[in-house]
Design an enzyme around this catalytic site. Sequence first.
Site, PDB file in Angstrom:
ATOM      1  N   HIS A 141      50.151  41.228  40.180  1.00  0.00           N
ATOM      2  CA  HIS A 141      49.158  41.929  39.330  1.00  0.00           C
ATOM      3  C   HIS A 141      50.204  43.158  38.761  1.00  0.00           C
ATOM      4  CE1 HIS A 141      45.209  40.291  40.168  1.00  0.00           C
ATOM      5  NE2 HIS A 141      46.112  39.894  41.213  1.00  0.00           N
ATOM      6  N   ASP A 156      42.120  46.388  36.644  1.00  0.00           N
ATOM      7  CA  ASP A 156      42.323  45.052  37.096  1.00  0.00           C
ATOM      8  C   ASP A 156      40.881  44.683  38.021  1.00  0.00           C
ATOM      9  OD1 ASP A 156      43.768  42.836  38.233  1.00  0.00           O
ATOM     10  OD2 ASP A 156      45.349  44.181  38.890  1.00  0.00           O
TER      11      ASP A 156
END
Length: 472
Positions: A24, A121
């Site tokens: 990520h 996120d």
Amino acid sequence: MESEKSTTCSDLHVVMFPFFAFGHISPFVQLSNKLSSHGVKISFFSAPSNVNRIMSMLNDASTTQIIPLTIPHVEGLPPGVESTADLNPTQAELLKVALDLMQPQIKTLLSKLKPHFVLFDFAQEWLPKLATELGIKTVFYSVFIALSTAFITVPSRLPEPGRYPTLEEMKKPPPGFPQTSITSVRTFEARDFLYMFKRFHGKPCVYDRVLSGLQGCSVILAKTCNEMEAPYINYVKSQFKKPVLLVGPGVPVPPSDQLEAKWAKWFDKFEANSVIYCSFGSETFLTDEQIKELALGLELTGLPFFLVLNFPSNVDVSTELKRALPEGFLERVEGKGKIHTGWVQQQQILAHKSVGCYLCHAGFSSVIEAIVNDCQLVMLPQKGDQFLNSKLVHGDLKAGVEVNRKDDDGSFEKEDIKSAVETVMVKINQEPGQSIRANQKKWKEFLLNKDIQNNFIKHLVKEMEAIAGIGH
């Protein structure tokens, strides 16, 4: 490193706040580099132990400032360990618990920084509400392809309010899903997707976190483009009724350093485009049975190969290899096949003239790296979004081939590996190999067109400025 500074200058200030996993963090850093080259000011939030690695990934001209966060103590989470790479799956779930405890700290930081946007996120679904109270807009940055969002994390995925899908329901696309090559998924893939609906430590499941983040944010940002995924992007827009901005597929910057001499020497022995490079990323571990069939399949192709196998950090690698590899295998492939464990210079290997095929787990960054380096793609996805990445490339883009597997458990045999590799490496004048190679070439030209790729970021900056009310 990419350090060309764009002539444009923006007044935008953006906070980047990825989940603490390098799968990520990397796309957030990649985007930071691109936005930074257009004059956007970036403040990057991460755990202290990730800072040095993030620093090394930023380009030379970057104006990004990294802000280390304090990770709260959570029972069972080892102190100082702050990314999923160093944790087992149970501990990785505790990172989400720690993240939820960080809301007061994040609120204080955002009050001081006063950015125009926070890019967040999947795990920080509480952020939109917190940022809105401070007058800050939020952007849910999905590091997965739009197909992933469209198939799994749209509101219509729930069969009825408050009820999660069954295994059979998960095999079919959600209602209203566009008509494309993707009409269903296999049993073993659907079973893997059901992880999204599992709750840990009394916390929301991944599906609930993602859905809440997508519904609560001001803007959705996706690491994709209309050329590759228009039907899925449009479906996501129709499901969430808000702007969906696009970053483009994220073409990696060519590495500045050369391939290490000992490896260059080994690859140099072989003809152009003849070697199979095979790797599944640093956090994907194959079972003994998978390693055995994969190794025998590579041997059956008769082609030279470089196989990277990684294992969890708590095991003895030589013992594992001895147990997993077929008897006499290393002796039989000596000189033609290489087995390696640990980190390798992947981009440099893929760029080597002798490498012609990349057999991988279909992580989307790996897919893009293969295409830009003219390596034929053979995909053996292992989990989550990888299954959908593979379907997009194999089914919609027709730019790679997926290894055939059994529906129920996803097992494969050596002949399945051999057959998939031969489609793109041996039977290149037959269908479907010929079309796959032609499509792969077309996508390579698209991805390497600097003007096209630069325009994605130019448009993104303009759109973000308009949403933030910054005029030029």
